[in-house]
Design an enzyme around this catalytic site. Structure first.
Site, short mmCIF file in Angstrom:
data_model
loop_
_atom_site.label_atom_id
_atom_site.label_comp_id
_atom_site.label_asym_id
_atom_site.label_seq_id
_atom_site.Cartn_x
_atom_site.Cartn_y
_atom_site.Cartn_z
N LYS B 101 0.88 -1.17 0.00
CA LYS B 101 0.00 0.00 0.00
C LYS B 101 0.91 1.22 0.00
O LYS B 101 1.55 1.53 1.00
CB LYS B 101 -0.92 0.00 1.22
N GLY B 162 -8.26 9.02 9.51
CA GLY B 162 -8.61 9.17 10.92
C GLY B 162 -9.67 10.21 11.21
O GLY B 162 -10.00 10.44 12.37
N ALA B 189 -9.44 5.32 4.00
CA ALA B 189 -9.33 6.51 4.85
C ALA B 189 -10.61 7.31 4.94
O ALA B 189 -11.30 7.54 3.95
CB ALA B 189 -8.22 7.44 4.39
N GLY B 190 -10.92 7.71 6.17
CA GLY B 190 -12.00 8.66 6.41
C GLY B 190 -13.34 8.06 6.75
O GLY B 190 -14.26 8.78 7.14
N ASN B 211 -9.73 1.49 9.61
CA ASN B 211 -8.88 1.26 10.77
C ASN B 211 -9.46 1.94 12.01
O ASN B 211 -10.08 1.30 12.85
CB ASN B 211 -7.45 1.72 10.51
N THR B 212 -9.30 3.27 12.08
CA THR B 212 -9.67 3.98 13.30
C THR B 212 -11.12 3.76 13.71
O THR B 212 -11.42 3.63 14.90
CB THR B 212 -9.41 5.49 13.10
#
Lengths: 65, 262
Positions: B101, B162, B189-190, B211-212
């Site tokens: 990645k 994040g 992301a996001g 992830n987050t």
């Protein structure tokens, strides 16, 4: 000689990268290495001499997103 | 669900369209639970400095190997082509995969990718046999250049890493999807909540990388399960063909045959 290991100053007796990993307690660990910003593959460590002031990066698997 | 509906990335079939990052979990045990609850077949990992005393990386790697999932190493935190390419080489050796990645940050407040450096690095890595997953924006020209550089998957951001703001630029992302109908597109992301993930899949994106939103939930494993449901629902809805929105009401109950009662 003095080297930088992951940004910290260390004194080692080893003369090559493979010996340095052994001396630093990282022999057998799953790590990737770089010397002065250049990747050194595992099979080239023994043939990679170290000199005073070299910067070693020893990286291992870590959490990531 | 249609069992033939497999996500294929660089020739590899994946069992789930939910991909998970492994960072910022309360504990390794909770990470493992979340990966299981999400049914994910691919997790992202990274490389960081190993300490001889702690050997933290060795323990983490054995946990990941026990999960039996594919790994996608990232170049998180890299700001230059050289840094990212060197990191990719190190990751290929450690993780034993040509997948990477590719992430090159161009701006620290938004962690926006530097698409110019990204294209250069993608070309170098592609020529060296890597299979590159570039973390990019929704920019059509950047996408075009990345494909020319040999990428066969793109990972556009939904919003900054994040931030949990979901799909910030719906128009741009929809245009990207329409422009490259055959290229696997993964929203990276996001994503903040499962409805964002469902929306991404409804729009035809092939997968989401979270992830987050999972790792920082009060109950990460439960949230991973919620994301898995959202991803499955969004994908099914996309395959089912959503209706077109309209500006005016249309009665759903037929008017023909309605009684005259006053």
């Amino acid at each position: 000689m003095n080297i930088q290991l992951n940004g910290e100053r260390r004194q080692i007796g080893a003369q090559d990268l493979a010996a340095a990993l052994e001396e630093l307690g990282l022999a057998g660990a799953v790590v990737a290495t770089a010397v002065n910003g250049e990747f050194v593959p595992a099979d080239a460590r023994r043939a990679t001499p170290l000199t005073e002031g070299d910067a070693l990066e020893v990286l291992s698997p870590m959490q990531g997103g | 669900m249609n069992t033939a509906d497999t996500l294929t990335l660089y020739g590899a079939g994946l069992r789930s369209r939910l991909l998970l990052g492994t960072a910022r979990y309360p504990s390794p045990a909770i990470l493992t639970e979340a990966v299981q609850a999400g049914g994910t077949g691919l997790v992202t990992v990274s490389l960081r400095r190993e300490s001889a005393g702690e050997r933290a990386g060795q323990g983490f790697w054995s946990i990941i190997r026990d999960m039996g999932v594919r790994v996608l190493p990232n170049t998180a935190g890299c700001h230059s082509v050289k840094e990212a390419v060197t990191t990719a080489h190190m990751a290929r050796e450690v993780f034993g995969t040509p997948w990477v990645k590719l992430e090159i940050i161009g701006e620290d407040d938004t962690l926006q990718p530097d698409v110019f450096a990204l294209v250069d690095a993608a070309r170098i890595l592609g020529e060296e046999g890597f299979e590159v997953f570039p973390y990019t924006t929704e920019d059509l020209i950047a996408a075009e250049r990345l494909l020319e550089a040999g990428c066969r998957v793109l990972m556009p951001w939904g919003s900054p890493i994040g931030s949990g703001r979901g799909l910030n630029n719906l128009f741009g992302l929809t245009a990207l999807r329409a422009r490259f109908p055959e290229v696997p597109l993964i929203i990276d992301a996001g994503i903040g909540v499962p409805s964002h993930a469902a929306q991404a899949l409804e729009l035809g994106f092939d997968a989401v990388l979270i992830n987050t939103a999972v790792s920082q939930a009060v109950d990460p494993a439960r949230m991973a399960g919620a994301f898995a449901q959202a991803v499955a629902a969004g994908r099914e809805a996309y395959l089912a063909g959503p209706m077109e929105p309209r500006d005016m009401a249309v009665p759903s109950t037929p008017l023909i045959g309605k009684a005259f009662l006053g």
